[in-house]
Design a protein around this motif. Structure first.
Motif, PDB file in Angstrom:
ATOM      1  N   VAL A 194       0.830  -1.200   0.000  1.00 21.05           N
ATOM      2  CA  VAL A 194       0.000   0.000   0.000  1.00 21.05           C
ATOM      3  C   VAL A 194       0.869   1.256   0.000  1.00 21.05           C
ATOM      4  CG1 VAL A 194      -1.735   1.325   1.252  1.00 21.05           C
ATOM      5  CG2 VAL A 194      -1.899  -1.175   1.172  1.00 21.05           C
ATOM      6  N   ALA A 195       1.720   1.394   1.015  1.00 23.71           N
ATOM      7  CA  ALA A 195       2.540   2.599   1.137  1.00 23.71           C
ATOM      8  C   ALA A 195       3.709   2.313   2.060  1.00 23.71           C
ATOM      9  CB  ALA A 195       1.711   3.756   1.690  1.00 23.71           C
ATOM     10  N   THR A 196       4.758   3.138   1.918  1.00 25.29           N
ATOM     11  CA  THR A 196       5.921   2.979   2.771  1.00 25.29           C
ATOM     12  C   THR A 196       6.552   4.331   3.050  1.00 25.29           C
ATOM     13  OG1 THR A 196       8.043   1.829   3.027  1.00 25.29           O
ATOM     14  CG2 THR A 196       7.513   2.622   0.844  1.00 25.29           C
ATOM     15  N   ILE A 197       7.216   4.420   4.183  1.00 21.69           N
ATOM     16  CA  ILE A 197       7.929   5.625   4.571  1.00 21.69           C
ATOM     17  C   ILE A 197       9.273   5.211   5.151  1.00 21.69           C
ATOM     18  CG2 ILE A 197       6.859   5.684   6.873  1.00 21.69           C
ATOM     19  CD1 ILE A 197       6.916   8.763   6.656  1.00 21.69           C
ATOM     20  N   THR A 198      10.304   5.948   4.771  1.00 25.39           N
ATOM     21  CA  THR A 198      11.637   5.680   5.289  1.00 25.39           C
ATOM     22  C   THR A 198      12.111   6.908   6.041  1.00 25.39           C
ATOM     23  OG1 THR A 198      12.176   4.150   3.494  1.00 25.39           O
ATOM     24  CG2 THR A 198      14.017   5.129   4.671  1.00 25.39           C
ATOM     25  N   TRP A 199      12.530   6.707   7.282  1.00 24.42           N
ATOM     26  CA  TRP A 199      12.979   7.834   8.088  1.00 24.42           C
ATOM     27  C   TRP A 199      14.226   8.434   7.451  1.00 24.42           C
ATOM     28  CZ3 TRP A 199       8.711   8.182  10.225  1.00 24.42           C
ATOM     29  CH2 TRP A 199       8.081   7.147  10.896  1.00 24.42           C
ATOM     30  N   GLY A 200      14.357   9.730   7.610  1.00 24.76           N
ATOM     31  CA  GLY A 200      15.476  10.428   7.004  1.00 24.76           C
ATOM     32  C   GLY A 200      15.118  10.890   5.600  1.00 24.76           C
ATOM     33  N   ALA A 201      15.971  10.688   4.685  1.00 30.93           N
ATOM     34  CA  ALA A 201      15.778  11.214   3.340  1.00 30.93           C
ATOM     35  C   ALA A 201      15.095  10.256   2.388  1.00 30.93           C
ATOM     36  CB  ALA A 201      17.131  11.613   2.758  1.00 30.93           C
ATOM     37  N   GLY A 202      14.640   9.112   2.904  1.00 29.14           N
ATOM     38  CA  GLY A 202      14.081   8.116   2.002  1.00 29.14           C
ATOM     39  C   GLY A 202      12.727   8.433   1.442  1.00 29.14           C
ATOM     40  N   GLY A 203      11.954   9.234   2.145  1.00 30.85           N
ATOM     41  CA  GLY A 203      10.673   9.660   1.621  1.00 30.85           C
ATOM     42  C   GLY A 203       9.588   8.603   1.675  1.00 30.85           C
ATOM     43  N   THR A 204       8.526   8.856   0.904  1.00 40.43           N
ATOM     44  CA  THR A 204       7.358   7.988   0.864  1.00 40.43           C
ATOM     45  C   THR A 204       7.150   7.431  -0.535  1.00 40.43           C
ATOM     46  OG1 THR A 204       5.917   9.878   0.424  1.00 40.43           O
ATOM     47  CG2 THR A 204       6.239   9.259   2.718  1.00 40.43           C
ATOM     48  N   TYR A 205       6.404   6.329  -0.583  1.00 41.42           N
ATOM     49  CA  TYR A 205       6.146   5.668  -1.854  1.00 41.42           C
ATOM     50  C   TYR A 205       4.803   4.965  -1.738  1.00 41.42           C
ATOM     51  CZ  TYR A 205       6.871   2.431  -5.778  1.00 41.42           C
ATOM     52  OH  TYR A 205       6.746   1.723  -6.938  1.00 41.42           O
ATOM     53  N   TYR A 206       3.996   5.039  -2.814  1.00 37.72           N
ATOM     54  CA  TYR A 206       2.634   4.511  -2.768  1.00 37.72           C
ATOM     55  C   TYR A 206       2.354   3.561  -3.926  1.00 37.72           C
ATOM     56  CZ  TYR A 206       1.831   8.431   0.412  1.00 37.72           C
ATOM     57  OH  TYR A 206       1.896   9.324   1.455  1.00 37.72           O
ATOM     58  N   ALA A 207       1.447   2.644  -3.668  1.00 35.56           N
ATOM     59  CA  ALA A 207       0.912   1.832  -4.748  1.00 35.56           C
ATOM     60  C   ALA A 207       0.043   2.717  -5.637  1.00 35.56           C
ATOM     61  CB  ALA A 207       0.089   0.678  -4.186  1.00 35.56           C
ATOM     62  N   ASP A 208       0.013   2.434  -6.912  1.00 33.92           N
ATOM     63  CA  ASP A 208      -0.772   3.244  -7.842  1.00 33.92           C
ATOM     64  C   ASP A 208      -2.256   3.261  -7.458  1.00 33.92           C
ATOM     65  OD1 ASP A 208       1.125   2.324 -10.834  1.00 33.92           O
ATOM     66  OD2 ASP A 208       1.457   3.869  -9.319  1.00 33.92           O
ATOM     67  N   SER A 209      -2.729   2.178  -6.892  1.00 38.16           N
ATOM     68  CA  SER A 209      -4.153   2.064  -6.566  1.00 38.16           C
ATOM     69  C   SER A 209      -4.595   3.004  -5.458  1.00 38.16           C
ATOM     70  CB  SER A 209      -4.482   0.623  -6.178  1.00 38.16           C
ATOM     71  OG  SER A 209      -3.719   0.212  -5.061  1.00 38.16           O
ATOM     72  N   VAL A 210      -3.655   3.522  -4.671  1.00 34.49           N
ATOM     73  CA  VAL A 210      -4.021   4.391  -3.554  1.00 34.49           C
ATOM     74  C   VAL A 210      -3.420   5.782  -3.681  1.00 34.49           C
ATOM     75  CG1 VAL A 210      -4.150   2.368  -2.053  1.00 34.49           C
ATOM     76  CG2 VAL A 210      -2.076   3.791  -2.031  1.00 34.49           C
ATOM     77  N   LYS A 211      -2.595   5.987  -4.685  1.00 33.90           N
ATOM     78  CA  LYS A 211      -1.929   7.286  -4.849  1.00 33.90           C
ATOM     79  C   LYS A 211      -2.958   8.390  -5.014  1.00 33.90           C
ATOM     80  CE  LYS A 211       1.808   6.700  -7.043  1.00 33.90           C
ATOM     81  NZ  LYS A 211       2.794   6.453  -8.130  1.00 33.90           N
ATOM     82  N   GLY A 212      -2.777   9.466  -4.257  1.00 35.93           N
ATOM     83  CA  GLY A 212      -3.705  10.585  -4.308  1.00 35.93           C
ATOM     84  C   GLY A 212      -4.853  10.465  -3.323  1.00 35.93           C
ATOM     85  N   ARG A 213      -5.050   9.271  -2.756  1.00 33.65           N
ATOM     86  CA  ARG A 213      -6.136   9.063  -1.782  1.00 33.65           C
ATOM     87  C   ARG A 213      -5.591   8.760  -0.390  1.00 33.65           C
ATOM     88  NH1 ARG A 213      -9.451   4.813  -2.261  1.00 33.65           N
ATOM     89  NH2 ARG A 213      -7.894   3.485  -3.309  1.00 33.65           N
ATOM     90  N   PHE A 214      -4.482   8.055  -0.319  1.00 33.54           N
ATOM     91  CA  PHE A 214      -3.903   7.664   0.961  1.00 33.54           C
ATOM     92  C   PHE A 214      -2.632   8.470   1.217  1.00 33.54           C
ATOM     93  CE2 PHE A 214      -5.530   2.972   1.155  1.00 33.54           C
ATOM     94  CZ  PHE A 214      -6.821   3.421   0.922  1.00 33.54           C
ATOM     95  N   THR A 215      -2.363   8.741   2.493  1.00 28.78           N
ATOM     96  CA  THR A 215      -1.142   9.436   2.881  1.00 28.78           C
ATOM     97  C   THR A 215      -0.506   8.723   4.064  1.00 28.78           C
ATOM     98  OG1 THR A 215      -2.044  11.570   2.163  1.00 28.78           O
ATOM     99  CG2 THR A 215      -0.133  11.616   3.616  1.00 28.78           C
ATOM    100  N   ILE A 216       0.761   8.377   3.909  1.00 28.22           N
ATOM    101  CA  ILE A 216       1.504   7.770   5.011  1.00 28.22           C
ATOM    102  C   ILE A 216       2.339   8.847   5.672  1.00 28.22           C
ATOM    103  CG2 ILE A 216       3.437   7.051   3.536  1.00 28.22           C
ATOM    104  CD1 ILE A 216       3.662   4.530   5.321  1.00 28.22           C
ATOM    105  N   SER A 217       2.373   8.824   6.994  1.00 26.76           N
ATOM    106  CA  SER A 217       3.167   9.791   7.743  1.00 26.76           C
ATOM    107  C   SER A 217       3.580   9.137   9.047  1.00 26.76           C
ATOM    108  CB  SER A 217       2.363  11.068   7.998  1.00 26.76           C
ATOM    109  OG  SER A 217       1.232  10.794   8.807  1.00 26.76           O
ATOM    110  N   GLY A 218       4.396   9.850   9.806  1.00 31.55           N
ATOM    111  CA  GLY A 218       4.793   9.269  11.076  1.00 31.55           C
ATOM    112  C   GLY A 218       5.890  10.042  11.747  1.00 31.55           C
ATOM    113  N   SER A 219       6.298   9.516  12.880  1.00 24.82           N
ATOM    114  CA  SER A 219       7.344  10.128  13.678  1.00 24.82           C
ATOM    115  C   SER A 219       8.306   9.048  14.128  1.00 24.82           C
ATOM    116  CB  SER A 219       6.751  10.853  14.881  1.00 24.82           C
ATOM    117  OG  SER A 219       7.764  11.212  15.788  1.00 24.82           O
ATOM    118  N   ASN A 220       9.545   9.182  13.707  1.00 19.52           N
ATOM    119  CA  ASN A 220      10.560   8.230  14.148  1.00 19.52           C
ATOM    120  C   ASN A 220      10.764   8.340  15.657  1.00 19.52           C
ATOM    121  OD1 ASN A 220      12.550   6.300  14.063  1.00 19.52           O
ATOM    122  ND2 ASN A 220      14.138   7.705  13.407  1.00 19.52           N
TER     123      ASN A 220
END
Length: 124
Positions: free
Chosen positions: A48-74
């Motif tokens: 579905v989605a992934t986030i990498t702490w630091g400079a790695g950023g976020t990445y989404y599956a095409d099926s959820v892009k624009g609708r889902f947002t991944i975020s967080g706090s290391n």
């Protein structure tokens, strides 16, 4: 070991929103990337989605892009998945995952730790 606990799933009508949370505990210093996957009945687990702490950023599956947002706090060892404009095809058990991968973060095999999952049901 790292323990992951998801929360926030439930039943929502199509077009609605849900916010999933994943709290990590244990040796969280051994993880650098966190992701969300889902598995619908009779189907394989999918990214579905992934986030990498630091400079790695976020990445989404095409099926959820624009609708889902991944975020967080290391620092807080927490990752969220904000899901908007939900569709019936988003119905699945959603799993939080954690690992050290910096490449191929869409692949479930790259993750070392998994939560128990939380059910998301979208009615039409």
């Amino acid at each position: 070991q790292v323990q992951l606990v998801e929360s926030g799933g439930g039943l929502v009508q199509a077009g609605g929103s849900l916010r999933l949370s994943c709290a990590a505990s244990g040796r969280t210093s051994s993880t650098y990337t966190m992701g969300w996957f889902r598995q619908a009945p009779g189907k394989e687990r999918e990214f579905v989605a992934t986030i990498t702490w630091g400079a790695g950023g976020t990445y989404y599956a095409d099926s959820v892009k624009g609708r889902f947002t991944i975020s967080g706090s290391n620092a807080k060892n927490t990752v969220y998945l904000q899901m908007n404009s939900l569709k019936p095809e988003d119905t699945a058990v959603y799993y939080c995952a954690a690992g050290m991968a910096l490449r191929d973060r869409w692949a479930a095999a790259k993750y070392d730790y998994w939560g128990q999952g939380t059910q998301v049901t979208v009615s039409s």
